[in-house]
Design an enzyme around this catalytic site. Structure first.
Site, PDB file in Angstrom:
ATOM      1  N   ASN A 191      48.314  39.980  32.027  1.00 48.31           N
ATOM      2  CA  ASN A 191      48.790  41.348  31.842  1.00 48.31           C
ATOM      3  C   ASN A 191      49.292  41.833  33.203  1.00 48.31           C
ATOM      4  O   ASN A 191      48.497  42.131  34.085  1.00 48.31           O
ATOM      5  CB  ASN A 191      47.635  42.221  31.323  1.00 48.31           C
ATOM      6  CG  ASN A 191      48.010  43.692  31.223  1.00 48.31           C
ATOM      7  OD1 ASN A 191      49.172  44.059  31.422  1.00 48.31           O
ATOM      8  ND2 ASN A 191      47.037  44.521  30.922  1.00 48.31           N
ATOM      9  N   TRP A 192      50.589  41.889  33.336  1.00 48.64           N
ATOM     10  CA  TRP A 192      51.177  42.241  34.643  1.00 48.64           C
ATOM     11  C   TRP A 192      51.139  43.745  34.915  1.00 48.64           C
ATOM     12  O   TRP A 192      51.536  44.179  35.987  1.00 48.64           O
ATOM     13  CB  TRP A 192      52.617  41.697  34.751  1.00 48.64           C
ATOM     14  CG  TRP A 192      52.710  40.198  34.720  1.00 48.64           C
ATOM     15  CD1 TRP A 192      51.658  39.315  34.690  1.00 48.64           C
ATOM     16  CD2 TRP A 192      53.903  39.394  34.726  1.00 48.64           C
ATOM     17  NE1 TRP A 192      52.122  38.019  34.676  1.00 48.64           N
ATOM     18  CE2 TRP A 192      53.494  38.038  34.700  1.00 48.64           C
ATOM     19  CE3 TRP A 192      55.264  39.683  34.745  1.00 48.64           C
ATOM     20  CZ2 TRP A 192      54.408  36.975  34.685  1.00 48.64           C
ATOM     21  CZ3 TRP A 192      56.173  38.625  34.733  1.00 48.64           C
ATOM     22  CH2 TRP A 192      55.746  37.292  34.707  1.00 48.64           C
ATOM     23  N   LYS A 193      50.712  44.520  33.932  1.00 52.64           N
ATOM     24  CA  LYS A 193      50.600  45.985  34.076  1.00 52.64           C
ATOM     25  C   LYS A 193      51.893  46.559  34.684  1.00 52.64           C
ATOM     26  O   LYS A 193      52.965  46.043  34.400  1.00 52.64           O
ATOM     27  CB  LYS A 193      49.349  46.334  34.887  1.00 52.64           C
ATOM     28  CG  LYS A 193      48.079  45.729  34.259  1.00 52.64           C
ATOM     29  CD  LYS A 193      46.781  46.259  34.818  1.00 52.64           C
ATOM     30  CE  LYS A 193      45.612  45.582  34.118  1.00 52.64           C
ATOM     31  NZ  LYS A 193      44.310  46.049  34.569  1.00 52.64           N
TER      32      LYS A 193
ATOM     33  N   HIS B 129      44.398  48.806  25.203  1.00 55.97           N
ATOM     34  CA  HIS B 129      43.902  48.556  26.549  1.00 55.97           C
ATOM     35  C   HIS B 129      43.167  49.797  27.057  1.00 55.97           C
ATOM     36  O   HIS B 129      43.576  50.918  26.777  1.00 55.97           O
ATOM     37  CB  HIS B 129      45.064  48.197  27.493  1.00 55.97           C
ATOM     38  CG  HIS B 129      44.581  47.619  28.775  1.00 55.97           C
ATOM     39  ND1 HIS B 129      44.085  48.390  29.791  1.00 55.97           N
ATOM     40  CD2 HIS B 129      44.470  46.331  29.190  1.00 55.97           C
ATOM     41  CE1 HIS B 129      43.702  47.597  30.791  1.00 55.97           C
ATOM     42  NE2 HIS B 129      43.921  46.345  30.450  1.00 55.97           N
TER      43      HIS B 129
ATOM     44  N   GLU C 216      43.131  51.197  29.810  1.00 58.55           N
ATOM     45  CA  GLU C 216      43.960  52.121  30.594  1.00 58.55           C
ATOM     46  C   GLU C 216      44.716  53.066  29.668  1.00 58.55           C
ATOM     47  O   GLU C 216      44.907  54.242  29.976  1.00 58.55           O
ATOM     48  CB  GLU C 216      44.905  51.318  31.507  1.00 58.55           C
ATOM     49  CG  GLU C 216      44.136  50.721  32.682  1.00 58.55           C
ATOM     50  CD  GLU C 216      44.693  49.414  33.203  1.00 58.55           C
ATOM     51  OE1 GLU C 216      45.862  49.090  32.955  1.00 58.55           O
ATOM     52  OE2 GLU C 216      43.911  48.695  33.871  1.00 58.55           O
TER      53      GLU C 216
ATOM     54  N   GLU D 273      37.162  43.617  27.025  1.00 56.34           N
ATOM     55  CA  GLU D 273      37.376  43.972  28.425  1.00 56.34           C
ATOM     56  C   GLU D 273      36.444  45.117  28.809  1.00 56.34           C
ATOM     57  O   GLU D 273      36.777  46.290  28.585  1.00 56.34           O
ATOM     58  CB  GLU D 273      38.833  44.408  28.656  1.00 56.34           C
ATOM     59  CG  GLU D 273      39.854  43.337  28.352  1.00 56.34           C
ATOM     60  CD  GLU D 273      41.140  43.566  29.152  1.00 56.34           C
ATOM     61  OE1 GLU D 273      41.561  42.636  29.845  1.00 56.34           O
ATOM     62  OE2 GLU D 273      41.700  44.684  29.103  1.00 56.34           O
TER      63      GLU D 273
ATOM     64  N   GLY E  49      39.719  45.499  37.245  1.00 57.93           N
ATOM     65  CA  GLY E  49      40.267  45.885  38.544  1.00 57.93           C
ATOM     66  C   GLY E  49      39.219  46.188  39.598  1.00 57.93           C
ATOM     67  O   GLY E  49      39.530  46.711  40.660  1.00 57.93           O
TER      68      GLY E  49
ATOM     69  N   SER F 219      38.495  41.244  35.906  1.00 56.81           N
ATOM     70  CA  SER F 219      38.251  40.517  37.159  1.00 56.81           C
ATOM     71  C   SER F 219      38.118  39.001  36.971  1.00 56.81           C
ATOM     72  O   SER F 219      37.335  38.355  37.672  1.00 56.81           O
ATOM     73  CB  SER F 219      37.033  41.085  37.886  1.00 56.81           C
ATOM     74  OG  SER F 219      37.265  42.439  38.244  1.00 56.81           O
TER      75      SER F 219
ATOM     76  N   GLY G  71      44.378  40.388  34.728  1.00 50.29           N
ATOM     77  CA  GLY G  71      45.215  41.396  35.365  1.00 50.29           C
ATOM     78  C   GLY G  71      45.679  40.919  36.733  1.00 50.29           C
ATOM     79  O   GLY G  71      46.597  40.102  36.856  1.00 50.29           O
ATOM     80  N   GLY G  72      45.018  41.385  37.770  1.00 48.88           N
ATOM     81  CA  GLY G  72      45.427  41.132  39.151  1.00 48.88           C
ATOM     82  C   GLY G  72      45.762  39.683  39.464  1.00 48.88           C
ATOM     83  O   GLY G  72      46.788  39.392  40.091  1.00 48.88           O
TER      84      GLY G  72
END
Ligand code: 13P
Length: 252
Positions: free
Chosen positions: A9-11, A95, A97, A167, A173, A213, A234-235
């Site tokens: 997920n490149w957000k 998600h 977010e 998640e 994150g 993470s 993610g990251g």
């Protein structure tokens, strides 16, 4: 057997050119991978270019969001059918977010999953508890409610097009990954809820990804858990080397 899925997920990161560059690096690095489904989810503006870049490889493209309508007066929104048309087979919904920053409800997420199913795409349906919910003993209730309300009205056939992503919000994150045991406990619970809602066979066939993470140095332990069928990253999905190592998780 459930084929593992590793999704990035490149957000809200990367320009079109940067996205295509990362996609090309992944295409080269992962050309030989057969036993894992690989998905990347760039920003809307890069979807078509990334879909073209990974064409002919086993990498699939997902969108990060959609609106539950086919077309109409919905300024600023994008429908599942248009996302499919742009080259996306999957769409992330629910998600944390979006739940937290944009107040998305379980009912709205449910409408999106139905619209995704109607468009013939796959939903990557995210659920997860906050730290407060976990620490106050409400984790299982929260997960159960997110699943029951998010999947209401779907049948076993529609569930063939749903991937669940657990998640935990406190792990997203933060660098604070769930332990292997915490992930397994939640995933087994989720599978049990799916089993009650649909049937044991449906629950047994549904892929449940872990997100929060996930890194090259913790993916192996997570993937060794019997109910962890993949990862939503993610990251660490923003760097080709890290994401490629996660896709090449070591089993047992
Ligand atoms: P991080 O891997 O950066 O914690 O993000 C997880 C996530 O939200 C994936 O959807």
């Amino acid at each position: 057997m459930r084929k593992p899925i590793i999704a990035g997920n490149w957000k809200l990161h990367k320009t079109v050119d940067e996205s295509v560059d990362l996609a090309n690096q992944l295409k080269a690095a992962l050309a030989d991978v057969k036993n894992v489904e690989i998905i990347v989810a760039p920003v809307f503006t890069a979807l078509t270019a990334v879909a073209q870049a990974v064409n002919g490889s086993s990498i699939e493209v997902a969108a990060q969001n959609c609106y539950p309508a086919v077309s109409g007066a919905f300024t600023g929104e994008v429908s599942p059918s248009l996302l499919k048309n742009a080259g996306c087979n999957s769409i992330i919904v629910g998600h944390s977010e979006r739940r937290q920053l944009f107040n998305e409800s379980n009912a709205f997420i449910n409408a999106k999953i139905k619209a995704i199913h109607a468009a013939g795409a796959r939903a990557i349906f995210c659920i997860g508890e906050t730290l407060t919910e976990r620490e106050s003993g409400r984790m299982f209730d929260v997960l159960k409610r997110q699943i029951n309300e998010g999947l209401v009205g779907l049948d076993a056939e529609a569930m063939g097009g749903v991937v669940v992503a657990y998640e935990p919000v406190w792990a997203i994150g933060t660098g604070k990954v769930a332990s292997n045991e915490q992930a397994q406990e939640a995933h087994a619970f989720v599978r049990g809820v799916l089993s009650e809602l649909f049937a044991t066979e449906v629950a047994a066939a549904t892929r449940i990804l872990y997100g929060g993470s996930v890194k090259p140095d913790n993916v192996d332990g997570l993937m060794a858990m019997p109910d962890v069928d993949g990862a939503l990253v993610g990251g660490a999905s923003l760097k080709a080397e890290d994401f490629a190592r996660i896709v090449r998780f070591q089993q047992g």
